[in-house]
Design an enzyme around this catalytic site. Structure first.
Site, PDB file in Angstrom:
ATOM      1  N   ASP A 175      11.985 -40.844  22.136  1.00 57.15           N
ATOM      2  CA  ASP A 175      11.236 -40.543  23.364  1.00 57.15           C
ATOM      3  C   ASP A 175      11.883 -39.383  24.127  1.00 57.15           C
ATOM      4  O   ASP A 175      12.143 -39.479  25.334  1.00 57.15           O
ATOM      5  CB  ASP A 175      11.165 -41.779  24.274  1.00 57.15           C
ATOM      6  CG  ASP A 175      10.796 -43.041  23.514  1.00 57.15           C
ATOM      7  OD1 ASP A 175       9.930 -42.963  22.623  1.00 57.15           O
ATOM      8  OD2 ASP A 175      11.380 -44.104  23.803  1.00 57.15           O
ATOM      9  N   GLU A 186      -0.023 -44.017  24.433  1.00 58.61           N
ATOM     10  CA  GLU A 186       1.208 -44.027  25.214  1.00 58.61           C
ATOM     11  C   GLU A 186       1.872 -42.659  25.136  1.00 58.61           C
ATOM     12  O   GLU A 186       1.385 -41.737  24.480  1.00 58.61           O
ATOM     13  CB  GLU A 186       2.157 -45.108  24.698  1.00 58.61           C
ATOM     14  CG  GLU A 186       2.663 -44.866  23.279  1.00 58.61           C
ATOM     15  CD  GLU A 186       3.574 -45.965  22.762  1.00 58.61           C
ATOM     16  OE1 GLU A 186       3.578 -47.055  23.338  1.00 58.61           O
ATOM     17  OE2 GLU A 186       4.282 -45.711  21.759  1.00 58.61           O
TER      18      GLU A 186
END
Length: 341
Positions: free
Chosen positions: A16, A201
């Site tokens: 991420d 997401e």
């Protein structure tokens, strides 16, 4: 190799990834594999981030709503201050919020602020949970200031929509307070978005050539994980879903030919000359022992994002590894050693 920047991966075992270029430096954060802290490092070149000193700027609480599974921190610079958006949970297990829906975790979105010129100095202050309008699984918040308005864009579960998370946008009154209701921009609907899990997401924003590109990731986090994109004209009403066009197919996917699997949860940065750079994570193998959540080898990667003569991104494919990567499940420190207890 078209689109390569330096040596990939740029940072090992940091999923991420969020990279911000400011003042001639690249500031990097990402999910720490133990999910118990927020870390920050910086370097003048992307390829030097792996060797850069990593500092813990915040640690999970001993108990309470910010005590477990600290996910996907993002660093932003807004109004002369530094902000980190992140997700945290009160426990490491999920709940079944919607009948017929698979288990979700219990994350909410939180904000840290540092008003010092140097984010490695000063104090990181907790600004608390962002009130997104309802209480449910919420994560992966990003922020963008476009035409003078700051927006928060994040993923959250809606009780009347099948799946784990959709992407929402809202204007902000300040960096930790929404100024209006959440507007849904995309939900899992295409086959590629519902492989393993029904997920949208990891949103990220790039403004380029008079358009706003909003990327996101879908599907479970293995080989099926991939990136999609929505596009709007700069100057349009970004709070109107009709302003956005969603690609029905993913734009960045696994490529067995180069040994890269599950590319996604991206951010954008730039080279010193302003050339856009796509930052993302990917694994170099498909067989995962145990729970994929605790496999640490999603590495942060970066490559130039070219544009064609029509102003459209040429997403291409992940570039192969040139930096040796670990294959064990040991969490590595910046120097490549297991962190001290």
């Amino acid at each position: 190799m078209t689109g390569q920047v330096g040596v990939n991966p740029v940072v090992l075992q940091r999923a991420d990834p969020s990279v911000l270029r400011h003042g001639g430096q690249y500031y990097f954060t990402g999910s720490y594999p133990a999910y118990d802290r927020i870390v920050l490092r910086r370097a003048e070149r992307l390829e030097d981030l792996q060797a850069a000193e990593e500092v813990t700027i915040w640690s999970a609480h001993a108990e309470g709503p910010q005590s477990h599974l600290i996910w996907a921190p993002e660093i932003h610079r807004v109004g002369g201050a530094w902000y980190v958006y992140y997700a945290a949970a009160p426990n490491d297990h999920g709940t079944v919020d919607v009948p017929g829906t698979a288990e979700t975790f219990n994350h909410r979105v939180y904000v840290l602020e540092n008003t010092a010129d140097d984010p490695f100095e000063g104090e990181w202050v907790e600004r608390g949970q962002v009130d997104t309008g309802w209480e449910s699984f919420a994560l992966d918040a990003t922020s963008a200031v476009i035409d003078g308005t700051q927006y928060l864009i994040w993923a959250q579960q809606a009780f009347d929509v099948r799946g784990h998370s959709n992407i929402y946008i809202a204007p902000m009154a300040d960096p930790w307070t929404l100024a209006g209701p959440a507007v849904e921009l995309t939900r899992p609907e295409f086959d590629w978005e519902v492989q393993g899990f029904w997920v949208n997401e990891g949103p990220s924003v790039l403004v380029q050539g008079g358009r706003v590109f909003l990327t996101y990731s879908g599907a479970a986090t293995g080989i099926d994980y991939a990136m999609g994109v929505l596009t709007a004209d700069l100057g349009s009403d970004l709070l109107d879903p009709a302003s956005w066009t969603k690609s029905p197919t993913p734009v960045f996917v696994s490529d067995p030919a180069v040994g890269q699997y599950g590319p996604g949860h991206n951010s954008f940065t730039e080279l010193p000359d302003g050339t856009p750079v796509l930052v993302y994570h990917a694994r170099s193998y498909t067989h995962i022992e145990g729970d994929p959540l605790w496999d640490p080898n999603r590495h942060a990667r970066a490559q130039v994002l070219p544009f064609d003569e029509h102003g459209d991104p040429v997403w291409g494919t992940p570039v192969p590894d040139t930096r040796p990567v670990p294959t064990s499940t040991t969490v590595l420190s910046p120097a490549g050693r297991p962190p001290s207890a």
